[in-house]
Design an enzyme around this catalytic site. Sequence first.
Site, PDB file in Angstrom:
ATOM      1  N   ASP A   1      44.467  40.480  41.820  1.00  0.00           N
ATOM      2  CA  ASP A   1      44.842  39.261  42.540  1.00  0.00           C
ATOM      3  C   ASP A   1      46.336  39.335  42.815  1.00  0.00           C
ATOM      4  O   ASP A   1      47.059  40.148  42.231  1.00  0.00           O
ATOM      5  CB  ASP A   1      44.506  38.020  41.691  1.00  0.00           C
ATOM      6  N   SER A   2      46.789  38.428  43.669  1.00  0.00           N
ATOM      7  CA  SER A   2      48.218  38.357  43.977  1.00  0.00           C
ATOM      8  C   SER A   2      49.037  37.886  42.776  1.00  0.00           C
ATOM      9  O   SER A   2      50.255  38.003  42.782  1.00  0.00           O
ATOM     10  CB  SER A   2      48.419  37.376  45.128  1.00  0.00           C
TER      11      SER A   2
ATOM     12  N   GLY B   1      49.403  34.648  50.139  1.00  0.00           N
ATOM     13  CA  GLY B   1      48.800  33.729  51.114  1.00  0.00           C
ATOM     14  C   GLY B   1      49.652  33.341  52.297  1.00  0.00           C
ATOM     15  O   GLY B   1      49.143  32.805  53.272  1.00  0.00           O
TER      16      GLY B   1
ATOM     17  N   CYS C   1      41.287  37.979  44.773  1.00  0.00           N
ATOM     18  CA  CYS C   1      42.154  37.201  45.651  1.00  0.00           C
ATOM     19  C   CYS C   1      41.456  36.938  46.985  1.00  0.00           C
ATOM     20  O   CYS C   1      41.044  37.884  47.668  1.00  0.00           O
ATOM     21  CB  CYS C   1      43.431  38.012  45.874  1.00  0.00           C
ATOM     22  N   ASN C   2      41.343  35.669  47.363  1.00  0.00           N
ATOM     23  CA  ASN C   2      40.709  35.341  48.643  1.00  0.00           C
ATOM     24  C   ASN C   2      41.506  35.892  49.821  1.00  0.00           C
ATOM     25  O   ASN C   2      40.937  36.361  50.795  1.00  0.00           O
ATOM     26  CB  ASN C   2      40.580  33.820  48.801  1.00  0.00           C
ATOM     27  N   THR C   3      42.828  35.832  49.710  1.00  0.00           N
ATOM     28  CA  THR C   3      43.658  36.316  50.814  1.00  0.00           C
ATOM     29  C   THR C   3      43.446  37.819  51.009  1.00  0.00           C
ATOM     30  O   THR C   3      43.220  38.290  52.131  1.00  0.00           O
ATOM     31  CB  THR C   3      45.142  36.011  50.531  1.00  0.00           C
TER      32      THR C   3
ATOM     33  N   GLU D   1      49.730  25.724  39.845  1.00  0.00           N
ATOM     34  CA  GLU D   1      50.500  26.541  38.890  1.00  0.00           C
ATOM     35  C   GLU D   1      51.460  25.689  38.059  1.00  0.00           C
ATOM     36  O   GLU D   1      51.823  26.065  36.949  1.00  0.00           O
ATOM     37  CB  GLU D   1      51.235  27.666  39.628  1.00  0.00           C
TER      38      GLU D   1
ATOM     39  N   CYS E   1      40.184  29.826  47.812  1.00  0.00           N
ATOM     40  CA  CYS E   1      41.433  30.263  47.176  1.00  0.00           C
ATOM     41  C   CYS E   1      41.217  30.206  45.663  1.00  0.00           C
ATOM     42  O   CYS E   1      40.595  29.264  45.160  1.00  0.00           O
ATOM     43  CB  CYS E   1      42.579  29.342  47.595  1.00  0.00           C
TER      44      CYS E   1
ATOM     45  N   HIS F   1      42.904  29.337  43.231  1.00  0.00           N
ATOM     46  CA  HIS F   1      43.413  28.207  42.450  1.00  0.00           C
ATOM     47  C   HIS F   1      42.592  26.928  42.590  1.00  0.00           C
ATOM     48  O   HIS F   1      42.667  26.048  41.749  1.00  0.00           O
ATOM     49  CB  HIS F   1      44.847  27.884  42.872  1.00  0.00           C
TER      50      HIS F   1
HETATM   51  N1  DGL Z   1      45.211  34.327  45.056  1.00  0.00           N
HETATM   52  C1  DGL Z   1      45.480  33.775  46.369  1.00  0.00           C
HETATM   53  C2  DGL Z   1      44.181  33.512  47.098  1.00  0.00           C
HETATM   54  O1  DGL Z   1      43.125  33.381  46.511  1.00  0.00           O
HETATM   55  C3  DGL Z   1      46.305  32.498  46.251  1.00  0.00           C
HETATM   56  C4  DGL Z   1      47.728  32.722  45.848  1.00  0.00           C
HETATM   57  C5  DGL Z   1      48.526  33.482  46.881  1.00  0.00           C
HETATM   58  O2  DGL Z   1      48.791  32.950  47.974  1.00  0.00           O
HETATM   59  O3  DGL Z   1      48.868  34.626  46.596  1.00  0.00           O
HETATM   60  O4  DGL Z   1      44.185  33.430  48.291  1.00  0.00           O
END
Ligand code: DGL
Length: 263
Positions: free
Chosen positions: A6-7, A39, A69-71, A149, A181, A183
């Site tokens: 993930d990011s 993101g 990570c969705n992005t 966060e 996302c 979060h």
């Molecule tokens: N983990 C990112 C997502 O799921 C969210 C945080 C980011 O923007 O890096 O898109």
Amino acid sequence: MIGIFDSGVGGLTVVKEVMKQLPQYQLVYFGDTARTPYGNKSAELVTRYAIQDVRLLLEKGAKLIIAGCNTASAVALDALKREFPDVPIFNVITPAVAKAVSITKVRRIGVIGTTATIGSGIYERLLREKNNGYQVFQQACPLLVPLVEENWLRKPETKMIVRGYLSGLKAKSIDALILGCTHYPLLRTLIQAKVGRRVRVVDPAEETVKTVQRFLATHQDIDSALAKNGKHIFYFSDVTDKVRNIATHWLGQPVKIEQIKIE
Ligand code: DGL
């Protein structure tokens, strides 16, 4: 091991789901906290980072990868498949779309995510492929990641911002909403309250881990190559107190964290 990247810390919501649904599998996690967030970055840059993230996990012994990570899932999936053709790589977008399609009665699906995820057009593309008249209504919610966060989960300011983001979607008469996302599942109760009970909320982590479980049940060779019952390892490209606190708090247990350089 199952590798999850993930990011930053967000993918820990996916880790939590793996721990719940597939508790026997050993995990190796990489959170790119030194370069977070993804993101609001370009698709090109996120793709480059995602390739490096997967390479790192493979070096650490991962035999199956989940792009938590969705992005990264939204913008880099094709590139990852091209770069690592022999590695089973799962993303958090397609299982969520499949679930939304299976539950919507009015064929009107809402999606919330980061600016890059919403801008990627992945949801329109996947739903168009289904060729069944699904309509997608989307909203980028860039303020939600920092609020989560900071653990501002129940603050009035957060409620106000969530309402602001969701009122347009609600007006579109959707009956399924994808939390696109990492979060957002932490805001699930608040989001559900804002969209109302008529709208079913889809958590991509839950659906993705179910997909991985089904895959492992039919791919004995890969399943037997995955380590079981070992201690999970958590790598981050920058380790701060905030990272440690979020990891312990979100996972509900102290975990072993190591800093690792990525380039
Ligand atoms: N983990 C990112 C997502 O799921 C969210 C945080 C980011 O923007 O890096 O898109």
